[in-house]
Enzyme design. Structure first.
Site, PDB file in Angstrom:
ATOM      1  N   ALA A  25       5.967   4.582   8.262  1.00 48.84           N
ATOM      2  CA  ALA A  25       6.369   3.721   9.368  1.00 48.84           C
ATOM      3  C   ALA A  25       6.017   2.102   9.169  1.00 48.84           C
ATOM      4  CB  ALA A  25       5.066   4.125  10.422  1.00 48.84           C
ATOM      5  N   TYR A  38       2.198   5.208   6.467  1.00 50.57           N
ATOM      6  CA  TYR A  38       2.823   4.523   5.380  1.00 50.57           C
ATOM      7  C   TYR A  38       4.416   4.400   5.485  1.00 50.57           C
ATOM      8  CZ  TYR A  38       5.323   4.378   0.757  1.00 50.57           C
ATOM      9  OH  TYR A  38       6.182   3.918  -0.048  1.00 50.57           O
ATOM     10  N   LYS A  98      -1.506   9.995  -7.502  1.00 44.72           N
ATOM     11  CA  LYS A  98      -0.099  10.629  -7.089  1.00 44.72           C
ATOM     12  C   LYS A  98      -0.037  11.799  -7.910  1.00 44.72           C
ATOM     13  CE  LYS A  98       0.837   6.981  -4.524  1.00 44.72           C
ATOM     14  NZ  LYS A  98       1.299   5.570  -4.852  1.00 44.72           N
ATOM     15  N   GLY A 154       1.143  16.185   9.186  1.00 44.57           N
ATOM     16  CA  GLY A 154       2.485  15.407   9.375  1.00 44.57           C
ATOM     17  C   GLY A 154       3.164  15.568   7.947  1.00 44.57           C
ATOM     18  N   HIS A 155       2.923  16.418   7.172  1.00 43.33           N
ATOM     19  CA  HIS A 155       3.540  16.634   6.030  1.00 43.33           C
ATOM     20  C   HIS A 155       5.063  16.857   5.925  1.00 43.33           C
ATOM     21  CE1 HIS A 155       2.988  17.775   1.345  1.00 43.33           C
ATOM     22  NE2 HIS A 155       3.351  16.737   1.446  1.00 43.33           N
ATOM     23  N   ILE A 209      -2.697  21.751  -4.417  1.00 44.42           N
ATOM     24  CA  ILE A 209      -1.513  21.781  -4.048  1.00 44.42           C
ATOM     25  C   ILE A 209      -1.366  21.875  -2.430  1.00 44.42           C
ATOM     26  CG2 ILE A 209       0.974  22.711  -4.020  1.00 44.42           C
ATOM     27  CD1 ILE A 209       0.532  23.552  -6.821  1.00 44.42           C
ATOM     28  N   GLU A 262       0.899  -0.980   0.004  1.00 46.29           N
ATOM     29  CA  GLU A 262       0.041  -0.001  -0.156  1.00 46.29           C
ATOM     30  C   GLU A 262       0.749   1.079  -0.060  1.00 46.29           C
ATOM     31  OE1 GLU A 262      -3.315   0.370  -0.124  1.00 46.29           O
ATOM     32  OE2 GLU A 262      -3.741  -2.026  -0.426  1.00 46.29           O
ATOM     33  N   LYS A 288       6.572   0.730   6.067  1.00 43.20           N
ATOM     34  CA  LYS A 288       7.830   0.386   5.334  1.00 43.20           C
ATOM     35  C   LYS A 288       9.099   0.397   6.166  1.00 43.20           C
ATOM     36  CE  LYS A 288       8.041   0.184   1.335  1.00 43.20           C
ATOM     37  NZ  LYS A 288       7.512  -0.765   0.432  1.00 43.20           N
ATOM     38  N   THR A 308      11.435   2.911   0.604  1.00 45.92           N
ATOM     39  CA  THR A 308      11.437   4.316   0.304  1.00 45.92           C
ATOM     40  C   THR A 308      12.270   5.152   1.185  1.00 45.92           C
ATOM     41  OG1 THR A 308       9.495   6.263   0.447  1.00 45.92           O
ATOM     42  CG2 THR A 308       9.190   4.253   1.715  1.00 45.92           C
ATOM     43  N   ASP A 309      12.525   6.258   0.644  1.00 42.73           N
ATOM     44  CA  ASP A 309      13.369   7.388   1.525  1.00 42.73           C
ATOM     45  C   ASP A 309      12.533   7.842   2.568  1.00 42.73           C
ATOM     46  OD1 ASP A 309      11.616   8.857  -0.249  1.00 42.73           O
ATOM     47  OD2 ASP A 309      13.372  10.302  -0.715  1.00 42.73           O
ATOM     48  N   GLU A 310      11.180   7.620   2.697  1.00 39.22           N
ATOM     49  CA  GLU A 310      10.269   8.267   3.709  1.00 39.22           C
ATOM     50  C   GLU A 310      10.649   7.466   4.822  1.00 39.22           C
ATOM     51  OE1 GLU A 310       6.316   9.056   2.345  1.00 39.22           O
ATOM     52  OE2 GLU A 310       6.799   8.941   0.076  1.00 39.22           O
TER      53      GLU A 310
END
Ligand code: NAD
Length: 337
Positions: free
Chosen positions: A165, A163, A202, A295-296, A219, A85, A167, A138-140
């Site tokens: 977390a 998401y 996306k 939390g962006h 945006i 996901e 990953k 992911t780098d996230e």
């Protein structure tokens, strides 16, 4: 000759990777497992059915019996794990499915691979001595950066969304199978991808779609957030390098030093659309600033020095050219080309 299980191959990156690997290595056998969630698009991979070295199976990566059967029947020696996901906004609305697929699904793949490949910890069956588990992440997982600095393989895990977390948890499980069982694992953490086959939830496809349909171009906040964009084909070549030359137990960060503020990216897309499918006024007029994501993360940026140095990989396709190609692909898809 490898016998590869690709998971999530009906999604964005998986579909691009399947096309790449099947054509590049006709001697490899590839089975793609995907349970075809809303994020998938089977039409992107339908053409692959013509290849004799390729099979598709609709299945859930969390299903222990099916994954065990697939491993045994196909004598799988390589797993390239994309299924997840993947949309942060959805993870804020419904975090449970993220834990299930991203954490439990990854654990299931690791455990079924362990059962098939190993006699006991650190004792691998001779037949599987070249086995390899590549985890696409992911780098996230590293959280957010300020104005300066880059993520490296030594950055701390500080995920901020459900998401990222989930990953992060999956990355740590992969790591544990290396240290506890001696499994040949590699994790890659990549920056934001763009290219054909991406779901229109996306940013890039959404902007193109909404622009063409005369809808608002939403945006978050003031569009100041920075993402480090990589063309999906460059991601595929990086995974190929990792598959064939990556060092066991290592992590590789993948990125192309291509940071853009969201607003700048959207302006660029509007400008290209203004040239390709002009209207009376610029598509920029459709931009609408909306309340920021909770939390962006402010900025992601990768230092890809390790993969460049050790695997001799670097992105090949210039951002502007890749973005134009991508836009042209979506123009056809959204029937405006
Ligand atoms: P995507 O959402 O486009 O595709 C995910 C695919 O996985 C879909 O086809 C979906 O049907 C499948 N899937 C989901 N749950 C499943 C399950 N339980 N069983 C079987 N299949 C399932 O995602 P993507 O953008 O292609 O990302 C692929 C991987 O790359 C993910 O692990 C993601 O975390 C990682 N990643 C993505 C990006 C990016 O910019 N898109 C960047 C870095 C890393």
């Amino acid at each position: 000759m490898r016998k590869i299980l690709v998971t999530g191959g009906a999604g964005f990156i998986g579909a691009n990777f399947l096309k790449y690997i099947i054509e590049k290595y006709p001697e490899y056998f590839v089975i793609n497992i995907d349970n075809l969630t809303y994020a998938s698009d089977y039409s992107n991979i339908q053409k692959l059915e013509q290849y004799k070295n390729y099979k598709f199976l609709k299945a859930n990566i969390c299903d222990q019996d099916i994954i065990e059967k697939v491993m045994i029947e196909n004598e799988i020696d390589t797993i390239i794990h994309f299924a997840a996901e993947s949309h942060v906004d959805n993870s804020i609305e419904n975090p449970f499915i993220f834990a299930e697929t991203n954490i439990m699904g990854t654990l299931n793949l690791l455990q079924q691979a362990y059962k098939e490949w190993f006699i006991k910890p650190f004792e691998i069956k001779e037949k599987y001595r070249n086995s390899r588990f590549i985890h696409i992440s992911t780098d996230e997982v590293y959280g957010t950066l300020g104005e300066e600095g880059y993520f490296t393989e030594d950055s701390k895990y500080l995920p901020n969304s459900p998401y990222s977390a989930s990953k992060a948890a999956s990355d740590l499980l992969v790591r544990s199978y290396y240290h506890t069982y001696g499994m040949n694992v590699i994790t890659t953490n990549c920056s934001n991808n763009f290219g054909p086959f991406q779901n229109k939830e996306k940013l890039i496809p959404k902007i193109i779609y909404n622009a063409l349909k005369g809808l608002d171009l939403p945006i978050y906040g003031e569009g100041d957030n920075v993402r480090d964009w990589l063309f999906v084909i460059d991601h595929c070549t990086a995974i190929n390098a990792v598959l064939h030359q990556g060092k066991v137990g290592e992590t590789y960060l993948i990125g192309g030093h291509n940071e853009k503020k969201n607003l700048h990216l959207v302006h660029t897309i509007c400008d290209i659309l203004d040239e390709r499918v002009p209207k009376d006024v610029s598509y920029r007029n459709q931009i609408k600033f909306v309340a920021d994501r909770f939390g962006h993360d402010y900025r992601y940026a990768i230092d890809p020095a390790k993969i460049q140095r050790e695997l001799n990989w670097k992105p090949q396709i210039a951002f502007e050219k890749a973005l134009e190609e991508t836009i042209d692909w979506y123009l056809i898809k959204y029937n405006e080309g």
